[in-house]
Design a protein around this motif. Structure first.
Motif, short mmCIF file in Angstrom:
data_model
loop_
_atom_site.label_atom_id
_atom_site.label_comp_id
_atom_site.label_asym_id
_atom_site.label_seq_id
_atom_site.Cartn_x
_atom_site.Cartn_y
_atom_site.Cartn_z
N LYS A 7 0.88 -1.17 0.00
CA LYS A 7 0.00 0.00 0.00
C LYS A 7 0.92 1.22 0.00
CE LYS A 7 -2.04 -0.89 3.78
NZ LYS A 7 -2.88 -0.80 4.98
N ILE A 8 0.79 2.06 -1.02
CA ILE A 8 1.74 3.16 -1.19
C ILE A 8 1.00 4.51 -1.23
CG2 ILE A 8 3.48 4.17 -2.72
CD1 ILE A 8 4.21 1.31 -3.56
N LEU A 9 1.58 5.48 -0.52
CA LEU A 9 1.13 6.86 -0.56
C LEU A 9 2.12 7.64 -1.41
CD1 LEU A 9 -0.53 9.34 0.42
CD2 LEU A 9 0.98 9.40 2.43
N VAL A 33 -2.76 3.96 -2.21
CA VAL A 33 -3.88 4.21 -1.30
C VAL A 33 -4.21 5.70 -1.19
CG1 VAL A 33 -3.58 2.11 0.04
CG2 VAL A 33 -2.34 4.18 0.72
N PRO A 51 -0.13 3.75 5.11
CA PRO A 51 0.54 3.08 3.99
C PRO A 51 1.73 2.24 4.46
CG PRO A 51 1.26 5.35 4.12
CD PRO A 51 0.18 5.17 5.16
N ASP A 52 2.14 1.31 3.60
CA ASP A 52 3.35 0.50 3.88
C ASP A 52 4.60 1.28 3.50
OD1 ASP A 52 1.80 -1.79 4.60
OD2 ASP A 52 1.53 -2.25 2.47
#
Length: 195
Positions: A7-9, A33, A51-52
């Protein structure tokens, strides 16, 4: 080899670059995300979206990427990849001192992004392990100092040898199912109260 999807911002003020990153990340199997157009929004979305990984531009309005990254990392540990058109040594140094996991110079291609994500996550995990080990070592050192101090108190008050004082602490720990450091701490506190 495909990397596990994260999950990336994305924090990038240039819409074209942001859209390009979304497309590349989707092709690589990641989920975007959220997107932020400035550092303040990145900080807020990092808290909200969990996020990850964060891909963060350095030069953004309101709050630059490094200040935003610093604020985010003070609250939550996660890999942050800095995106920039600048490769000045002072920016790289500042990014490193903040705890940035990776640094990518624009223009960014899918070929650059895949290893950057993999290395950022790998570096982040290694850092987490080292921080836990340092924490464990600090706790072990603290426990040892407490036990040594408690042994000294028992030896002085009861005239026991060091080995017997240690065994007494050990026995109390075992009988009460409490860590030796906690028993030692109790002995030290009791000694201070009684003196």
């Amino acid at each position: 080899m495909k990397v596990k999807g994260f999950k990336i911002l994305i924090a990038e003020d240039e819409a074209v670059i942001s859209m390009s990153l979304v497309a590349m990340l989707n092709r690589l199997g990641h989920q975007v995300v959220g997107k932020a157009k400035d550092g303040k929004e990145a900080v807020r979305k990092a808290k909200e979206l969990n996020p990850d990984i964060i891909l963060m531009d350095i030069k953004m309005p309101d709050m630059d990427g490094l200040d935003a990254a610093k604020e985010i990392l003070s609250v939550k540990s996660l890999p942050i990849i800095i995106l920039t058109a600048f490769s000045q040594p002072e920016l790289i140094e500042k990014a490193d001192s903040i705890g940035i996991s990776f640094y990518l110079v624009k223009p960014i291609t899918e070929k650059d992004l895949m290893p950057a994500i993999r290395l950022a996550v790998s570096r982040f995990k290694e850092l987490q392990v080292l921080q836990r080990e340092v924490g464990d070592l600090k706790e072990a050192l603290r426990a040892r100092k407490l036990i040594e101090q408690a042994k000294g108190i028992i030896m002085e008050k009861e005239g026991l040898t060091e080995a017997k004082a240690f065994r007494r602490i050990q026995k109390q720990s075992r009988n009460n199912n409490i860590a030796m450091a906690k028993i030692a701490e109790s002995i030290i506190i009791a000694s201070r109260i009684l003196n």
